[in-house]
Motif scaffolding. Sequence first.
Motif, PDB file in Angstrom:
ATOM      1  N   THR A  16       0.840  -1.187   0.000  1.00 47.59           N
ATOM      2  CA  THR A  16       0.000   0.000   0.000  1.00 47.59           C
ATOM      3  C   THR A  16       0.878   1.241   0.000  1.00 47.59           C
ATOM      4  O   THR A  16       2.031   1.197   0.432  1.00 47.59           O
ATOM      5  CB  THR A  16      -0.924   0.059   1.240  1.00 47.59           C
ATOM      6  OG1 THR A  16      -0.112   0.106   2.409  1.00 47.59           O
ATOM      7  CG2 THR A  16      -1.850  -1.122   1.304  1.00 47.59           C
ATOM      8  N   TYR A  17       0.300   2.327  -0.467  1.00 46.92           N
ATOM      9  CA  TYR A  17       1.014   3.591  -0.420  1.00 46.92           C
ATOM     10  C   TYR A  17       0.500   4.389   0.762  1.00 46.92           C
ATOM     11  O   TYR A  17      -0.704   4.545   0.950  1.00 46.92           O
ATOM     12  CB  TYR A  17       0.837   4.393  -1.717  1.00 46.92           C
ATOM     13  CG  TYR A  17       1.644   5.661  -1.677  1.00 46.92           C
ATOM     14  CD1 TYR A  17       3.030   5.602  -1.752  1.00 46.92           C
ATOM     15  CD2 TYR A  17       1.043   6.894  -1.514  1.00 46.92           C
ATOM     16  CE1 TYR A  17       3.797   6.763  -1.674  1.00 46.92           C
ATOM     17  CE2 TYR A  17       1.803   8.056  -1.445  1.00 46.92           C
ATOM     18  CZ  TYR A  17       3.174   7.974  -1.524  1.00 46.92           C
ATOM     19  OH  TYR A  17       3.937   9.107  -1.435  1.00 46.92           O
ATOM     20  N   ASP A  18       1.419   4.895   1.579  1.00 48.48           N
ATOM     21  CA  ASP A  18       1.087   5.739   2.732  1.00 48.48           C
ATOM     22  C   ASP A  18       1.527   7.162   2.390  1.00 48.48           C
ATOM     23  O   ASP A  18       2.715   7.484   2.466  1.00 48.48           O
ATOM     24  CB  ASP A  18       1.806   5.224   3.977  1.00 48.48           C
ATOM     25  CG  ASP A  18       1.410   5.968   5.242  1.00 48.48           C
ATOM     26  OD1 ASP A  18       1.037   7.159   5.156  1.00 48.48           O
ATOM     27  OD2 ASP A  18       1.501   5.356   6.318  1.00 48.48           O
ATOM     28  N   ALA A  19       0.556   7.987   2.000  1.00 45.92           N
ATOM     29  CA  ALA A  19       0.863   9.361   1.580  1.00 45.92           C
ATOM     30  C   ALA A  19       1.400  10.209   2.721  1.00 45.92           C
ATOM     31  O   ALA A  19       2.232  11.086   2.500  1.00 45.92           O
ATOM     32  CB  ALA A  19      -0.381  10.014   0.990  1.00 45.92           C
ATOM     33  N   HIS A  22       4.973   9.133   2.977  1.00 46.69           N
ATOM     34  CA  HIS A  22       5.675   9.147   1.683  1.00 46.69           C
ATOM     35  C   HIS A  22       6.445   7.845   1.467  1.00 46.69           C
ATOM     36  O   HIS A  22       7.646   7.848   1.211  1.00 46.69           O
ATOM     37  CB  HIS A  22       6.612  10.356   1.574  1.00 46.69           C
ATOM     38  CG  HIS A  22       5.898  11.651   1.740  1.00 46.69           C
ATOM     39  ND1 HIS A  22       5.154  12.214   0.735  1.00 46.69           N
ATOM     40  CD2 HIS A  22       5.785  12.480   2.794  1.00 46.69           C
ATOM     41  CE1 HIS A  22       4.619  13.335   1.169  1.00 46.69           C
ATOM     42  NE2 HIS A  22       4.980  13.520   2.419  1.00 46.69           N
ATOM     43  N   VAL A  24       5.912   3.287   0.408  1.00 47.00           N
ATOM     44  CA  VAL A  24       5.139   2.088   0.108  1.00 47.00           C
ATOM     45  C   VAL A  24       5.396   1.113   1.245  1.00 47.00           C
ATOM     46  O   VAL A  24       6.544   0.894   1.637  1.00 47.00           O
ATOM     47  CB  VAL A  24       5.546   1.477  -1.256  1.00 47.00           C
ATOM     48  CG1 VAL A  24       4.847   0.141  -1.477  1.00 47.00           C
ATOM     49  CG2 VAL A  24       5.215   2.440  -2.391  1.00 47.00           C
ATOM     50  N   ASP A  42       9.735   7.056  -0.747  1.00 39.38           N
ATOM     51  CA  ASP A  42       9.613   7.525  -2.130  1.00 39.38           C
ATOM     52  C   ASP A  42      10.981   7.770  -2.758  1.00 39.38           C
ATOM     53  O   ASP A  42      11.203   7.456  -3.928  1.00 39.38           O
ATOM     54  CB  ASP A  42       8.820   8.832  -2.189  1.00 39.38           C
ATOM     55  CG  ASP A  42       7.352   8.661  -1.845  1.00 39.38           C
ATOM     56  OD1 ASP A  42       6.922   7.532  -1.552  1.00 39.38           O
ATOM     57  OD2 ASP A  42       6.640   9.683  -1.863  1.00 39.38           O
ATOM     58  N   GLU A  56       0.868   8.274  -6.662  1.00 37.56           N
ATOM     59  CA  GLU A  56       0.697   6.959  -6.032  1.00 37.56           C
ATOM     60  C   GLU A  56       0.742   5.803  -7.025  1.00 37.56           C
ATOM     61  O   GLU A  56       1.457   4.828  -6.796  1.00 37.56           O
ATOM     62  CB  GLU A  56      -0.605   6.924  -5.235  1.00 37.56           C
ATOM     63  CG  GLU A  56      -0.860   5.598  -4.560  1.00 37.56           C
ATOM     64  CD  GLU A  56      -2.129   5.588  -3.729  1.00 37.56           C
ATOM     65  OE1 GLU A  56      -2.627   4.482  -3.463  1.00 37.56           O
ATOM     66  OE2 GLU A  56      -2.617   6.655  -3.328  1.00 37.56           O
ATOM     67  N   LEU A  59       4.334   5.210  -8.058  1.00 29.75           N
ATOM     68  CA  LEU A  59       5.162   4.680  -6.971  1.00 29.75           C
ATOM     69  C   LEU A  59       4.879   3.205  -6.733  1.00 29.75           C
ATOM     70  O   LEU A  59       5.806   2.403  -6.529  1.00 29.75           O
ATOM     71  CB  LEU A  59       4.941   5.500  -5.698  1.00 29.75           C
ATOM     72  CG  LEU A  59       5.491   6.917  -5.774  1.00 29.75           C
ATOM     73  CD1 LEU A  59       4.883   7.791  -4.686  1.00 29.75           C
ATOM     74  CD2 LEU A  59       7.007   6.912  -5.668  1.00 29.75           C
ATOM     75  N   LEU A  60       3.611   2.812  -6.778  1.00 30.48           N
ATOM     76  CA  LEU A  60       3.276   1.396  -6.615  1.00 30.48           C
ATOM     77  C   LEU A  60       3.810   0.571  -7.791  1.00 30.48           C
ATOM     78  O   LEU A  60       4.315  -0.535  -7.598  1.00 30.48           O
ATOM     79  CB  LEU A  60       1.766   1.218  -6.462  1.00 30.48           C
ATOM     80  CG  LEU A  60       1.181   1.743  -5.153  1.00 30.48           C
ATOM     81  CD1 LEU A  60      -0.342   1.719  -5.195  1.00 30.48           C
ATOM     82  CD2 LEU A  60       1.710   0.965  -3.962  1.00 30.48           C
TER      83      LEU A  60
END
Length: 89
Positions: A16-19, A22, A24, A42, A56, A59-60
């Motif tokens: 998952t991406y955690d904004a 910053h 994954v 990131d 996102e 990045l994933l």
Amino acid sequence: MRTSDATLNFPNPSRTYDASRHCVCFWGYDNSSREITFLVEDAMLAKLNSDMDSGEPALLAAFDRNRDQILALARDLYKSGPQVRYTIS
């Protein structure tokens, strides 16, 4: 003492991406079936993919393209003991 490759496994391919952080996030399991959390910043994904977008989905996708290398880094970083979260930067 570092563990061997056989003591840390990644049976679940989810990430998952955690904004807010910053990064994954993904999870592995040690010999004791403890869940170990890994955060890939990131900036690290940008090092692995110099031409990527910063959104996102990009990045994933960068994580997915470099999954084997990232899992190897996680295994190298992992140490048995009380710590259950590691950051790959």
